[in-house]
Enzyme design. Structure first.
Site, PDB file in Angstrom:
ATOM      1  N   ASP A  39       0.866  -1.179   0.000  1.00  0.00           N
ATOM      2  CA  ASP A  39       0.000   0.000   0.000  1.00  0.00           C
ATOM      3  C   ASP A  39       0.902   1.228   0.000  1.00  0.00           C
ATOM      4  OD1 ASP A  39      -2.248   1.486  -0.096  1.00  0.00           O
ATOM      5  OD2 ASP A  39      -2.987   0.989   1.907  1.00  0.00           O
ATOM      6  N   ASP A  68      -8.414  -6.828   1.547  1.00  0.00           N
ATOM      7  CA  ASP A  68      -7.413  -6.830   2.627  1.00  0.00           C
ATOM      8  C   ASP A  68      -8.047  -6.141   3.819  1.00  0.00           C
ATOM      9  OD1 ASP A  68      -7.084  -3.951   1.596  1.00  0.00           O
ATOM     10  OD2 ASP A  68      -5.886  -3.984   3.418  1.00  0.00           O
ATOM     11  N   CYS A 125     -14.754 -25.408  12.396  1.00  0.00           N
ATOM     12  CA  CYS A 125     -13.446 -25.017  11.843  1.00  0.00           C
ATOM     13  C   CYS A 125     -12.437 -26.130  12.086  1.00  0.00           C
ATOM     14  CB  CYS A 125     -12.983 -23.728  12.522  1.00  0.00           C
ATOM     15  SG  CYS A 125     -11.347 -23.165  11.997  1.00  0.00           S
ATOM     16  N   CYS A 129      -9.044 -25.676  11.961  1.00  0.00           N
ATOM     17  CA  CYS A 129      -7.698 -25.141  12.187  1.00  0.00           C
ATOM     18  C   CYS A 129      -7.082 -25.781  13.436  1.00  0.00           C
ATOM     19  CB  CYS A 129      -7.721 -23.614  12.305  1.00  0.00           C
ATOM     20  SG  CYS A 129      -8.087 -22.952  13.942  1.00  0.00           S
ATOM     21  N   CYS A 161      -8.794 -24.757  16.772  1.00  0.00           N
ATOM     22  CA  CYS A 161     -10.139 -25.321  16.980  1.00  0.00           C
ATOM     23  C   CYS A 161     -10.099 -26.833  17.196  1.00  0.00           C
ATOM     24  CB  CYS A 161     -11.040 -24.987  15.803  1.00  0.00           C
ATOM     25  SG  CYS A 161     -11.472 -23.243  15.779  1.00  0.00           S
ATOM     26  N   HIS A 203      -6.788 -18.361  14.298  1.00  0.00           N
ATOM     27  CA  HIS A 203      -8.115 -18.881  13.941  1.00  0.00           C
ATOM     28  C   HIS A 203      -8.896 -17.893  13.068  1.00  0.00           C
ATOM     29  CE1 HIS A 203     -12.239 -20.203  14.089  1.00  0.00           C
ATOM     30  NE2 HIS A 203     -12.540 -19.002  14.514  1.00  0.00           N
TER      31      HIS A 203
END
Ligand SMILES: [Zn+2]
Length: 376
Positions: free
Chosen positions: A88, A269, A307, A309, A312, A338
């Site tokens: 950016d 983003d 989830c 991940c 989790c 997460h």
């Protein structure tokens, strides 16, 4: 550079080719303003499927400074990130009282918050910084006004954004569209226009007409309502060529992403997932939860049963609640991991659904479940 694969209504999937890999669109980029995504390592990002992050060129030029980045061989090597890197420009810092001093058509003046030094930065300076950073996708320097500014001020910021977009493009073209390390660098233009239909339309037409590699919709998600944002996007979309990637800057809530993908946005983003993690707020398919609240003290259920991940699959809500009260740093890492993972998996599902022509249904079902968000 960009190829559309499937479409369903306004939504589409595609591939954006960059010097550091191909990215399947639509995609979400975690923010790495200071050359790190807060709390998550590059290896963790890669393993969960992140293929691009966005840093901030102007902030990185202040600290650590370009000298050491160049010595390291560019930002990728310096931060050990081997996938795509967007940069950016510094336009967003114009909203920050600690950075912004004043602006005219030739340059913006920033106060360096680290040293207090006043620095003049031209559009060409910013592109040079982005070249030396070595990003794969550079953003033009735009003038981001406060969303509730007077119309005349927004009109002036939009005019200046267009003027600077041309100057950024000219400078970038003069360097063969390559960064300092000899790699092809894509350049995206940014639209402005506040919440005014005519200015939004004019800005989309102008930026689209300048032959950028992609078009970003800027100046949103800075205090306007969800409906106002939706209108601003809708006004601009018909004036942005289908064949260009479209990037909605600063948007990261699951609902906003789903609604924007439906309108044809390819790229997002936001600090939203990591910022929420810092405020104890966990995304789940059944709505967000505040894990630090007392009701989770005895809850031995998994964080988000939907989830898969690491966090989790491993930790109970009661354990994470305990960490929240113990001020342990690992706690922030777990929640950030997460929340980012949640969005990355959602983007995968979105692409999959568009490919099968089932995105409309997916979006509806997701939002219905997610709207359960408990304000606790
Ligand atoms: Zn998870």
């Amino acid at each position: 550079m960009f190829k559309i694969q499937n479409t369903e209504g306004g939504a589409r999937t595609g591939v954006l080719r960059t010097s550091h890999g191909n990215i399947k669109t639509p995609f979400f980029m975690p923010v790495a303003t200071k050359l790190t995504t807060k709390q998550i390592t590059p290896m963790e990002l890669h393993d969960m499927g992140v293929r691009s992050i966005i840093s901030n060129a102007y902030v990185s030029s202040l600290r650590p400074g370009l000298e050491v980045i160049k010595k390291a061989g560019g930002a990728h090597k310096f931060m050990q990130w081997n996938n795509c890197l967007f940069s950016d420009s510094g336009g967003f810092q114009m909203l920050s009282e600690s950075f912004f001093k004043d602006i005219d058509d030739t340059r913006v003046r920033f106060a360096d918050p680290f040293s207090g030094r006043i620095q003049s930065v031209s559009p060409e300076d910013v592109i040079q910084i982005e070249r030396e950073l070595g990003s794969d996708v550079a953003m033009c320097l735009d003038h981001v006004p406060h969303v509730r500014s007077e119309r005349c001020d927004i009109e002036d910021a939009t005019r200046r954004t267009h003027l600077w977009a041309e100057r950024c493009k000219t400078y970038h073209d003069a360097h063969d569209k390559k960064n300092f390390y000899g790699n092809r660098q894509l350049l995206f233009g940014i639209t402005q226009g506040g919440l005014h239909k005519d200015l939004r339309e004019k800005s989309a037409k102008c930026i689209d007409g300048l032959d950028f590699d992609g078009v970003a919709i800027g100046g949103l998600c800075i205090g306007e309502t969800r409906e106002e944002m939706k209108h601003a996007i809708k006004w601009q979309m018909p004036h942005i060529s289908d064949e260009k990637p479209r990037y909605l800057m600063g948007v990261g809530s699951p609902e906003d992403i789903l609604n924007s993908v439906e309108m044809g946005i390819d790229c997002f983003d936001s600090i939203y997932p990591t910022q929420n993690a810092r405020h104890n707020n966990v995304f789940t398919r059944n709505g967000n939860i505040r894990i630090d609240k007392g009701r989770f003290k005895q809850d031995l259920g998994l964080l988000d049963p939907a989830c898969d991940c690491y966090v989790c699959k491993t930790f109970t809500r009661a354990y994470l609640h305990h960490l929240s009260r113990s001020f342990e740093k690992t706690y922030q890492r777990y929640l950030s991991y997460h929340n980012v993972y949640f969005l990355i998996k959602m983007m995968e599902e979105i692409r999959d659904a568009i490919g099968k022509g089932e995105f409309g249904e997916y979006r509806k079902t997701f939002i219905e479940l997610y709207k359960n968000t408990k304000k606790i």
